[in-house]
Design a protein around this motif. Structure first.
Motif, short mmCIF file in Angstrom:
data_model
loop_
_atom_site.label_atom_id
_atom_site.label_comp_id
_atom_site.label_asym_id
_atom_site.label_seq_id
_atom_site.Cartn_x
_atom_site.Cartn_y
_atom_site.Cartn_z
N GLU A 1 1.17 7.33 -6.24
CA GLU A 1 0.06 8.26 -6.39
C GLU A 1 0.51 9.67 -6.05
OE1 GLU A 1 -4.30 7.10 -5.12
OE2 GLU A 1 -3.20 6.05 -6.68
N ASP A 2 1.34 9.80 -4.98
CA ASP A 2 1.86 11.10 -4.59
C ASP A 2 2.70 11.71 -5.70
OD1 ASP A 2 0.62 10.67 -2.22
OD2 ASP A 2 2.43 10.08 -1.12
N GLN B 1 0.87 4.16 -2.71
CA GLN B 1 0.58 5.50 -2.23
C GLN B 1 1.66 6.47 -2.71
OE1 GLN B 1 -2.25 6.45 -0.82
NE2 GLN B 1 -1.39 8.49 -1.18
N ASP C 1 0.83 -1.21 0.00
CA ASP C 1 0.00 0.00 0.00
C ASP C 1 0.86 1.26 0.00
OD1 ASP C 1 -2.98 -1.01 0.71
OD2 ASP C 1 -1.46 -2.27 1.62
#
Lengths: 54, 729
Positions: free
Chosen positions: B79-80, B76, B72
């Motif tokens: 995505e950042d 994440q 995850d």
């Protein structure tokens, strides 16, 4: 023509070296990303970071 | 309702050293700079051992130590950085294919090495033969060549020998049979010549033939891998996952391979149903257009059956996954699909046709040569045999064996650049032979997303405001509205009221978006709009400070559908529509596109029956379709295409997939296929002409190894250049 006794093995081993090099590049997956490889040359990620540098 | 957590951990594979590995398809990669951004960004996470982005395939491989960081966190971080990651289902990866490809590269390397070294020795012998080489030296050179050639041929020739043996075992013949016979006979002859200290040996010809053929095969493989890679990425972007309801009430998004019959799966509004099953809880409307071609929504209540590929429109459903689907549409489709696929495998490829003609002609020419020389008493048995084998060498299947594959490689590259991904090389030949095109309507001629009608007269400010609110909706019409309005981020605190619409407080006003009734639109206004646009779907918007407005949506034709249909007709194709949708819907589309022949409300079996009728009338049909109901027809047609939005089963049944919102790739693919077919025929003709010249020379016993080598490389280069000519236009 006695020189052939040296020359032929030399020629063959040079060729063999080339084959080994090719098989090594294959084994290490160097043909998996032909597109990326040309750009990786330009990336300077592997240089040690200098103070103040970007 | 809580959002389900995507179970990224389910997409990781453990490594033998205790580490974890994950493959992701990454969206949003535009340039080379993304590569270092992503790799740097991920390497910065503690515990990430290795992150490597493949810029060719847009895939990311990440290794990390479990415990210090988890899947995850990796996603994440991506995505950042501004990239969306889509998981690859590890169960779908095949190590076998990768091993096969490595084997092909290795064979090519070995053949290349051997060919170059033997050529070095051969050139010395050729030069020596016209000057003053001593027979002892020549023998030494021949023996060294033999020592290199025998193991090299045995290793590098395996792809051909294996395929030839398989064909012979089934009493068939393919191009690999004459290739294998030629290779072994030439090698045997050369060895025999070496043993009796003869002047000529053909080791270089054997190895060169192998090397050229392996280069062709490797290119072919590389092209196919590239096409398949893109197709797989597209599949991954469409996220074939399911939200599983665990017994403790929590929700996890998992890959389909982790869903078993009996599991309970949650399907939220606006999502595609990813499994076949029975609704256990919840009511909703289902858009079955991908499955049946029917564009009307179907109300679904507990106990009803839903199919993978359909779209859940309004409410959340809990679906129990079923394994057996006896007596359902899916079972019928599968049964028809099997029958149709069997019929198709009888197609005879051009290359195999050529091989079937070539092998007996050449082999009997060789036998006749032997008998002619031997029986006439002009040559002793051994010499006559040498001449006969030289016939086989000079006819070298090289040009013939490259004639078609090399065109296929160039053609699939061209199609790739036009957005058409070909599954198999022989699809190009079949595509070129098509003379009738049968379209499915929904999702093929029309787009999967609805379009806004009367766009020119719509109030732009209201559209923008409505679109902003629509951004918070899961409903497909809401999404379409948000898209067309290029809306900003939706307002905070938007509430979705199941079955009615959505409302939110914006700048102190209560705005509503949804059904006409929900927004307080007068029934007469609704009736008026519907009379102008029958069968349109309506969305109402109440701005709060003005009178409510209506937006009408309808399944829109692909923007270039009409242009492409005209172009196809000009190219001489007969067009036809076979749809599962209602008569009125189909007839209006047919009228708009100027297609005279159409049928509506067809079941999958009806579509096949129509295709059979066309086939019986002598037509070669290209079927273009996307639905589950099209899958059997796609498999039954002479050749088939499906858009990338098609259900998985249809894509698997089709010969090629085209990308994008336009229909033009269909016409492009046909044009390229026609030109490629012409190039294939040209190449075959070149091979025939070459053989007409070369074979008499060989029969006369005038072939020397130098001549054989020149002829072989010359003919291969000519057919390759002719194939590359396709790229010029």
């Amino acid at each position: 023509m006695d020189v052939l006794i040296y020359l032929i093995p030399i020629a063959l081993s040079l060729g063999f070296l080339g084959l080994m090099a090719f098989l090594w590049t294959l084994k290490t997956g160097q043909y998996d990303d032909i597109e990326g490889a040309k750009w990786r040359v330009l990336s300077d990620d592997d240089l040690p970071k200098r103070g103040g540098g970007a | 309702m809580r959002a389900p957590v995507r179970d990224w951990q389910a997409f990781t594979t453990p490594k033998p050293n205790g580490g974890a590995h994950m493959d992701l398809a990454v969206e949003g990669i535009t340039c080379a700079a993304c590569m270092s951004t992503i790799e740097h960004g991920l390497s910065g996470l503690p515990g990430v051992a290795n992150a490597r982005l493949n810029l060719t395939t847009h895939r990311l491989a990440v290794d990390w130590e479990p415990g210090r960081v988890d899947a995850d966190a990796v996603v994440q971080r991506l995505e950042d950085l501004g990239y969306r990651a889509h998981p690859f289902d590890p169960a779908r990866r095949t190590a076998e294919e990768a091993a096969e490809e490595r084997g092909l590269y290795r064979a090519m390397g070995v053949a290349g090495f051997a060919a170059m070294n033997v050529m070095l020795l051969s050139v010395s012998v050729w030069a020596g033969n016209v000057t003053d080489i001593e027979p002892a030296t020549r023998d030494l050179f021949h023996w060294i060549s033999a020592l290199i050639s025998i193991p090299a041929v045995a290793y590098a020739g395996r792809p051909f020998f294996g395929s030839a043996l398989r064909a012979l075992r089934h009493f068939r013949t393919n191009m690999d049979v004459p290739i294998s016979i030629g290779i072994w006979l030439t090698l045997g002859l050369s060895l025999f010549q070496t043993m009796r200290s003869a002047e000529h040996a053909y080791f270089d010809s054997v190895l060169m033939l192998l090397f050229f053929l392996l280069v062709g095969r490797t290119l072919d493989n590389g092209m196919r891998r590239r096409t398949r890679g893109v197709a797989e990425n597209v599949a991954a972007l469409r996220a074939i996952t399911a939200v599983k309801c665990l017994p403790d009430g929590s929700l996890r998004e998992v890959p389909l391979s982790r869903v078993d019959p009996g599991d309970l799966v949650l399907v939220r509004p606006g999502e595609h149903v990813s499994v076949d099953g029975v609704v256990k809880d919840g009511t909703s409307e289902i858009d079955q257009s991908l499955v049946t071609g029917e564009t009307d929504l179907v109300a679904t209540t507990p106990g009803d059956r839903v199919y993978a590929g359909t779209l859940n429109v309004s409410g959340s459903l809990k679906v129990q996954v079923t394994a057996a689907t006896e007596g359902t549409l899916l079972e019928e489709v599968n049964r028809l699909l099997e029958n149709a696929a069997q019929a198709k495998s009888r197609y005879m490829r051009l290359a195999d046709c050529a091989a079937r003609l070539y092998a007996p002609v050449v082999h009997s020419a060789a036998i006749l040569t032997f008998l002619g020389w031997y029986l006439s008493g002009r040559l002793p048995g051994a010499e006559a045999l040498i001449v006969a084998v030289s016939v086989l060498i000079i006819t070298c299947p090289c040009a013939l064996a490259l004639a078609i594959p090399v065109v296929q490689v160039v053609a699939s590259g061209l199609m790739f650049s036009k957005g058409v991904l070909i599954h198999s090389g022989d699809a190009i030949e079949r595509l070129a032979a098509a003379d009738t095109i049968v379209f499915d309507k929904t999702g093929t001629l029309t787009l999967a997303e609805p379009v806004l009608l009367d766009f020119a007269t719509v109030d732009r400010t209201l559209l923008k405001r409505a679109g902003r609110l629509a951004g918070a909706s899961h409903h497909p019409l809401g999404r379409a509205l948000a898209d067309v309005a290029h809306a900003e981020a939706p307002p905070d605190g938007a509430r979705e009221i199941a079955g009615f619409g959505i409302e939110a407080e914006v700048d102190g006003r209560l705005e509503r978006l949804g059904s006409a009734e929900f927004c307080g639109v007068d029934q007469t206004v609704v009736d008026d709009l519907l009379s102008r646009h029958p069968r349109a779907s309506l969305v109402a918007y109440a701005p709060g400070d003005q009178a409510p407005v209506l937006f009408a949506f309808r399944q829109g034709l692909r923007v270039d559908a009409a242009v492409t249909c005209t172009r196809l007709k000009k190219m001489g194709y007969a067009l036809e529509i076979l749809s599962g949708d209602r008569v009125e819907a189909v007839s209006s589309v047919a009228r708009e596109l100027g297609i005279a022949t159409w049928s509506a409300a067809l079941r999958p079996a009806d579509k096949i029956a129509r295709l059979e009728a066309l086939k019986a009338a002598g037509s070669r049909v290209l079927m273009v379709g996307d639905g589950l109901n099209d899958a059997p027809a796609l498999a039954a047609a002479h050749v088939s295409l499906s858009p990338v939005t098609a259900v998985h089963l249809a894509q698997a049944a089709a010969d090629a997939v085209f990308l994008g919102d336009r229909l033009a790739p269909v016409a492009d693919a046909l044009a390229i296929a026609r030109r490629s077919h012409a190039a294939m025929i040209e190449n075959l003709s070149i091979s025939v002409v070459y053989n007409l010249i070369a074979v008499p020379i060989a029969i006369a016993g005038l072939v020397t190894p130098l001549l054989a080598a020149l002829a072989m490389s010359g003919s291969s280069v000519i057919v390759t250049l002719n194939a590359l000519r396709l790229k010029l236009k």
